[in-house]
Design a protein around this motif. Sequence first.
Motif, PDB file in Angstrom:
ATOM      1  N   ALA A  61       0.831  -1.204   0.000  1.00 37.28           N
ATOM      2  CA  ALA A  61       0.000   0.000   0.000  1.00 37.28           C
ATOM      3  C   ALA A  61       0.865   1.253   0.000  1.00 37.28           C
ATOM      4  O   ALA A  61       0.558   2.225  -0.700  1.00 37.28           O
ATOM      5  CB  ALA A  61      -0.930  -0.006   1.202  1.00 37.28           C
ATOM      6  N   ALA A  62       1.941   1.227   0.757  1.00 31.04           N
ATOM      7  CA  ALA A  62       2.838   2.383   0.776  1.00 31.04           C
ATOM      8  C   ALA A  62       3.456   2.626  -0.595  1.00 31.04           C
ATOM      9  O   ALA A  62       3.538   3.766  -1.061  1.00 31.04           O
ATOM     10  CB  ALA A  62       3.932   2.185   1.826  1.00 31.04           C
ATOM     11  N   LEU A  63       3.884   1.567  -1.235  1.00 29.43           N
ATOM     12  CA  LEU A  63       4.455   1.709  -2.576  1.00 29.43           C
ATOM     13  C   LEU A  63       3.423   2.276  -3.553  1.00 29.43           C
ATOM     14  O   LEU A  63       3.730   3.173  -4.340  1.00 29.43           O
ATOM     15  CB  LEU A  63       4.970   0.361  -3.095  1.00 29.43           C
ATOM     16  CG  LEU A  63       6.202  -0.199  -2.413  1.00 29.43           C
ATOM     17  CD1 LEU A  63       6.504  -1.596  -2.958  1.00 29.43           C
ATOM     18  CD2 LEU A  63       7.393   0.716  -2.598  1.00 29.43           C
ATOM     19  N   ALA A  64       2.200   1.742  -3.505  1.00 30.12           N
ATOM     20  CA  ALA A  64       1.148   2.208  -4.417  1.00 30.12           C
ATOM     21  C   ALA A  64       0.787   3.661  -4.136  1.00 30.12           C
ATOM     22  O   ALA A  64       0.603   4.456  -5.065  1.00 30.12           O
ATOM     23  CB  ALA A  64      -0.086   1.317  -4.296  1.00 30.12           C
ATOM     24  N   ALA A  65       0.679   4.028  -2.871  1.00 29.42           N
ATOM     25  CA  ALA A  65       0.282   5.386  -2.522  1.00 29.42           C
ATOM     26  C   ALA A  65       1.376   6.398  -2.875  1.00 29.42           C
ATOM     27  O   ALA A  65       1.075   7.502  -3.329  1.00 29.42           O
ATOM     28  CB  ALA A  65      -0.067   5.477  -1.036  1.00 29.42           C
ATOM     29  N   THR A  66       2.633   6.021  -2.679  1.00 30.99           N
ATOM     30  CA  THR A  66       3.707   6.962  -2.966  1.00 30.99           C
ATOM     31  C   THR A  66       4.002   7.079  -4.452  1.00 30.99           C
ATOM     32  O   THR A  66       4.600   8.059  -4.886  1.00 30.99           O
ATOM     33  CB  THR A  66       5.006   6.613  -2.213  1.00 30.99           C
ATOM     34  OG1 THR A  66       5.401   5.290  -2.545  1.00 30.99           O
ATOM     35  CG2 THR A  66       4.811   6.734  -0.720  1.00 30.99           C
ATOM     36  N   SER A  67       3.577   6.098  -5.227  1.00 33.02           N
ATOM     37  CA  SER A  67       3.781   6.207  -6.671  1.00 33.02           C
ATOM     38  C   SER A  67       2.777   7.164  -7.302  1.00 33.02           C
ATOM     39  O   SER A  67       2.915   7.510  -8.470  1.00 33.02           O
ATOM     40  CB  SER A  67       3.702   4.826  -7.335  1.00 33.02           C
ATOM     41  OG  SER A  67       2.381   4.344  -7.299  1.00 33.02           O
ATOM     42  N   GLY A  68       1.771   7.543  -6.549  1.00 34.65           N
ATOM     43  CA  GLY A  68       0.905   8.615  -6.989  1.00 34.65           C
ATOM     44  C   GLY A  68      -0.500   8.290  -7.407  1.00 34.65           C
ATOM     45  O   GLY A  68      -1.400   9.032  -7.139  1.00 34.65           O
ATOM     46  N   ALA A  75      -5.254   2.100  -1.560  1.00 33.97           N
ATOM     47  CA  ALA A  75      -4.081   1.236  -1.699  1.00 33.97           C
ATOM     48  C   ALA A  75      -4.124   0.094  -0.686  1.00 33.97           C
ATOM     49  O   ALA A  75      -3.827  -1.054  -1.032  1.00 33.97           O
ATOM     50  CB  ALA A  75      -2.798   2.054  -1.544  1.00 33.97           C
ATOM     51  N   VAL A  76      -4.512   0.384   0.551  1.00 33.77           N
ATOM     52  CA  VAL A  76      -4.628  -0.653   1.583  1.00 33.77           C
ATOM     53  C   VAL A  76      -5.717  -1.656   1.189  1.00 33.77           C
ATOM     54  O   VAL A  76      -5.519  -2.870   1.249  1.00 33.77           O
ATOM     55  CB  VAL A  76      -4.924  -0.039   2.968  1.00 33.77           C
ATOM     56  CG1 VAL A  76      -5.302  -1.114   3.980  1.00 33.77           C
ATOM     57  CG2 VAL A  76      -3.738   0.764   3.469  1.00 33.77           C
ATOM     58  N   THR A  77      -6.862  -1.144   0.772  1.00 31.08           N
ATOM     59  CA  THR A  77      -7.978  -2.009   0.383  1.00 31.08           C
ATOM     60  C   THR A  77      -7.594  -2.907  -0.787  1.00 31.08           C
ATOM     61  O   THR A  77      -7.869  -4.118  -0.776  1.00 31.08           O
ATOM     62  CB  THR A  77      -9.219  -1.167   0.028  1.00 31.08           C
ATOM     63  OG1 THR A  77      -9.573  -0.382   1.172  1.00 31.08           O
ATOM     64  CG2 THR A  77     -10.387  -2.034  -0.373  1.00 31.08           C
ATOM     65  N   ASN A  78      -6.950  -2.356  -1.793  1.00 36.28           N
ATOM     66  CA  ASN A  78      -6.521  -3.145  -2.959  1.00 36.28           C
ATOM     67  C   ASN A  78      -5.538  -4.241  -2.557  1.00 36.28           C
ATOM     68  O   ASN A  78      -5.650  -5.388  -3.011  1.00 36.28           O
ATOM     69  CB  ASN A  78      -5.900  -2.253  -4.022  1.00 36.28           C
ATOM     70  CG  ASN A  78      -6.903  -1.346  -4.695  1.00 36.28           C
ATOM     71  OD1 ASN A  78      -8.111  -1.541  -4.591  1.00 36.28           O
ATOM     72  ND2 ASN A  78      -6.408  -0.323  -5.370  1.00 36.28           N
TER      73      ASN A  78
END
Length: 105
Positions: A61-68, A75-78
């Motif tokens: 989730a952190a990677l997805a959220a920081t990629s924009g 991101a957490v839910t996915n």
Amino acid sequence: MTDYDDEKRALDDWSHRLLHALQILDLEADAQLILKVAEKSSRSVSPSAGPIGAFYIGYAAALAATSGGVDTQTAVTNAAEKVMKLCEGVNEGGPEGGGWTETAQ
């Protein structure tokens, strides 16, 4: 007050303290979702799989959220949904027996 309410309050307090200590001040974590995924992982794979799954959800989730492209909660839910699918197909090599084609692999 029920045991559930006491546990929820304790988890909410713990989550708040962790987020503050880790200086993650803008996250509204869905503790119940993370617990559900950890519990399912523990039952599907082994007791140790729960904490590992929860950690990997956070990392992904952190990677997805920081990629924009996505907000933190999405991101957490996915990530949680992907782990749940893996739990369902744990003995078939991946989600729904189709291997890793529908995951981020």
